[in-house]
Enzyme design. Structure first.
Site, short mmCIF file in Angstrom:
data_model
loop_
_atom_site.label_atom_id
_atom_site.label_comp_id
_atom_site.label_asym_id
_atom_site.label_seq_id
_atom_site.Cartn_x
_atom_site.Cartn_y
_atom_site.Cartn_z
N ARG A 1 10.96 -0.40 12.23
CA ARG A 1 9.60 0.01 13.37
C ARG A 1 10.08 -1.90 13.54
O ARG A 1 9.70 -3.24 13.16
CB ARG A 1 8.46 -0.09 11.51
CG ARG A 1 8.20 0.58 10.67
CD ARG A 1 7.02 0.65 10.24
NE ARG A 1 5.82 -0.11 10.26
CZ ARG A 1 5.00 -0.58 9.96
NH1 ARG A 1 4.18 0.48 8.53
NH2 ARG A 1 3.54 -0.72 10.08
N LYS B 1 0.99 -1.42 -0.31
CA LYS B 1 -0.10 0.21 -0.09
C LYS B 1 1.03 1.11 0.59
O LYS B 1 1.12 2.41 -0.78
CB LYS B 1 -0.94 -0.06 1.03
CG LYS B 1 -1.94 -1.58 1.38
CD LYS B 1 -2.74 -0.88 2.63
CE LYS B 1 -2.30 -1.21 3.87
NZ LYS B 1 -1.16 -2.59 4.16
N ARG C 1 -10.46 -0.01 9.24
CA ARG C 1 -9.70 -0.93 9.58
C ARG C 1 -10.71 -1.67 9.64
O ARG C 1 -11.03 -3.01 10.04
CB ARG C 1 -8.15 -1.10 10.10
CG ARG C 1 -7.22 -1.07 9.66
CD ARG C 1 -6.08 -1.37 10.80
NE ARG C 1 -5.23 -2.00 10.33
CZ ARG C 1 -3.37 -0.75 9.42
NH1 ARG C 1 -4.01 -0.16 8.89
NH2 ARG C 1 -2.91 -1.78 9.72
N ARG D 1 -0.58 -9.59 13.63
CA ARG D 1 -0.87 -8.86 12.70
C ARG D 1 -1.58 -8.94 11.05
O ARG D 1 -2.96 -8.68 10.90
CB ARG D 1 -0.19 -7.14 11.80
CG ARG D 1 0.71 -6.82 13.06
CD ARG D 1 2.29 -6.00 13.25
NE ARG D 1 1.28 -5.50 11.58
CZ ARG D 1 3.25 -4.90 10.86
NH1 ARG D 1 4.56 -5.31 11.07
NH2 ARG D 1 3.02 -4.61 10.04
N ARG E 1 11.45 -5.66 5.35
CA ARG E 1 11.07 -4.32 5.49
C ARG E 1 11.69 -3.92 6.91
O ARG E 1 12.65 -2.60 6.66
CB ARG E 1 10.40 -4.15 5.09
CG ARG E 1 9.08 -2.61 5.32
CD ARG E 1 7.73 -2.17 5.18
NE ARG E 1 7.35 -2.52 6.27
CZ ARG E 1 6.05 -2.20 6.40
NH1 ARG E 1 5.57 -1.70 5.28
NH2 ARG E 1 5.18 -3.25 7.78
N1 LIG Z 1 5.11 -5.99 -5.89
C1 LIG Z 1 5.89 -5.81 -4.74
N2 LIG Z 1 7.04 -6.85 -4.96
C2 LIG Z 1 7.72 -7.15 -4.07
N3 LIG Z 1 7.84 -6.43 -2.65
C3 LIG Z 1 6.86 -5.49 -2.49
C4 LIG Z 1 5.97 -5.19 -3.52
N4 LIG Z 1 5.32 -3.83 -3.31
C5 LIG Z 1 5.60 -3.39 -2.00
N5 LIG Z 1 7.00 -4.45 -1.37
C6 LIG Z 1 8.03 -4.25 -0.68
O1 LIG Z 1 7.91 -4.93 0.30
C7 LIG Z 1 7.40 -4.46 1.78
C8 LIG Z 1 6.23 -3.31 2.36
O2 LIG Z 1 5.51 -2.97 1.18
P1 LIG Z 1 4.94 -1.86 1.50
O3 LIG Z 1 4.37 -0.97 0.20
O4 LIG Z 1 5.27 -0.67 2.82
O5 LIG Z 1 3.19 -2.08 2.26
P2 LIG Z 1 1.98 -1.93 3.21
O6 LIG Z 1 1.97 -0.51 3.28
O7 LIG Z 1 1.15 -2.29 2.57
O8 LIG Z 1 2.37 -2.54 4.70
C9 LIG Z 1 8.11 -2.86 1.37
O9 LIG Z 1 9.38 -3.77 1.59
C10 LIG Z 1 8.39 -3.09 -0.13
O10 LIG Z 1 9.45 -2.75 -0.79
MG LIG Z 2 1.69 1.08 4.67
#
Ligand SMILES: Nc1ncnc2c1ncn2[C@@H]1O[C@H](COP(=O)(O)OP(=O)(O)O)[C@@H](O)[C@H]1O
Ligand SMILES: [Mg+2]
Length: 207
Positions: A134, A14, A89, A146, A128
């Site tokens: 975090r 997201k 949520r 979660r 991440r």
């Molecule tokens: N399409 C994708 N393929 C692989 N990794 C992804 C993809 N989209 C996001 N990520 C990675 O997954 C992790 C979570 O993404 P994030 O955007 O922070 O998710 P959210 O905000 O939904 O928790 C990040 O480290 C991001 O770089």
């Molecule tokens: Mg997020």
């Protein structure tokens, strides 16, 4: 106005997609997680209360996040639209969002849900966690907690938007650019591309 609810479990992408979408559609990104983490960093009373819950992978009370969204909407009266990331949520939060947006003479345009299986979420969030700082990303047990909270408390929000014919879901596994193009295609149906930047966006998606 274009108001997108970007939905999906933690780690679905997201935040990643929001950064791309705000640039293309000139939207204001409202991530309740980011707003809460800012409160924690500032050491506010609200932040202290929220931190205890967030560290356990639990949801912060509805009235807290609704209050934050309410003030963010008032602070951004000139916005072309919003991306709601990590909110609503719960179904009561979704109902409150409708009420708040109605006060601003607007409403939710659509929800896009990113579907990603649990094993991939765990893998992404542990990755991440190496750089995000975090606490909720750093241990597999908390991550799974979660995802469970998402499945039990949050997933039903999709039904709320499905009833209003506003629900779209996408496979969130794949190249970030491909997923972005699919989200743009959905948004362009809700808001015909008129500005120069969004015309280019549509051309790129078609190409
Ligand atoms: N399409 C994708 N393929 C692989 N990794 C992804 C993809 N989209 C996001 N990520 C990675 O997954 C992790 C979570 O993404 P994030 O955007 O922070 O998710 P959210 O905000 O939904 O928790 C990040 O480290 C991001 O770089
Ligand atoms: Mg997020």
């Amino acid at each position: 106005m274009l108001n997108l609810v970007l939905f999906g479990p933690p780690g679905a992408g997201k935040g990643t997609q929001s950064q791309k979408l705000i640039a293309r559609y000139n939207l204001v990104h409202l991530s309740t997680g980011d707003l809460l983490r800012a409160q924690i960093t500032q050491g506010t009373e609200l932040g202290l209360r929220a931190k205890k819950l967030m560290d356990e992978g639990l949801l912060v009370p509805d009235e807290v996040v609704i209050g934050m969204i309410n003030s963010a909407l008032s602070d951004n009266k000139q916005a072309a639209g919003f991306i709601f990331d990590g909110f609503p949520r719960t179904v009561p939060q979704a109902a409150s969002l409708d009420q708040l947006l109605a006060q601003h003479d607007t409403g939710v345009s659509c929800m896009v849900a990113l579907e990603v299986a649990e094993e991939e979420l765990v893998k992404r969030l542990l990755e991440r966690g190496k750089t995000s700082g975090r606490p909720d990303d750093q241990n597999e047990e908390k991550i799974r907690k979660r995802v469970t909270v998402y499945n039990t408390e949050t997933a039903q929000v999709a039904g709320y938007y499905a009833e209003q014919q506003k629900f779209h879901s996408l496979n969130g596994i794949g190249a970030i650019e491909d997923i972005f193009a699919q989200i743009c295609a959905i948004l362009d149906k809700h808001q015909p591309a008129t500005t120069e930047s969004s015309r280019q966006a549509t051309d790129e998606v078609k190409a």
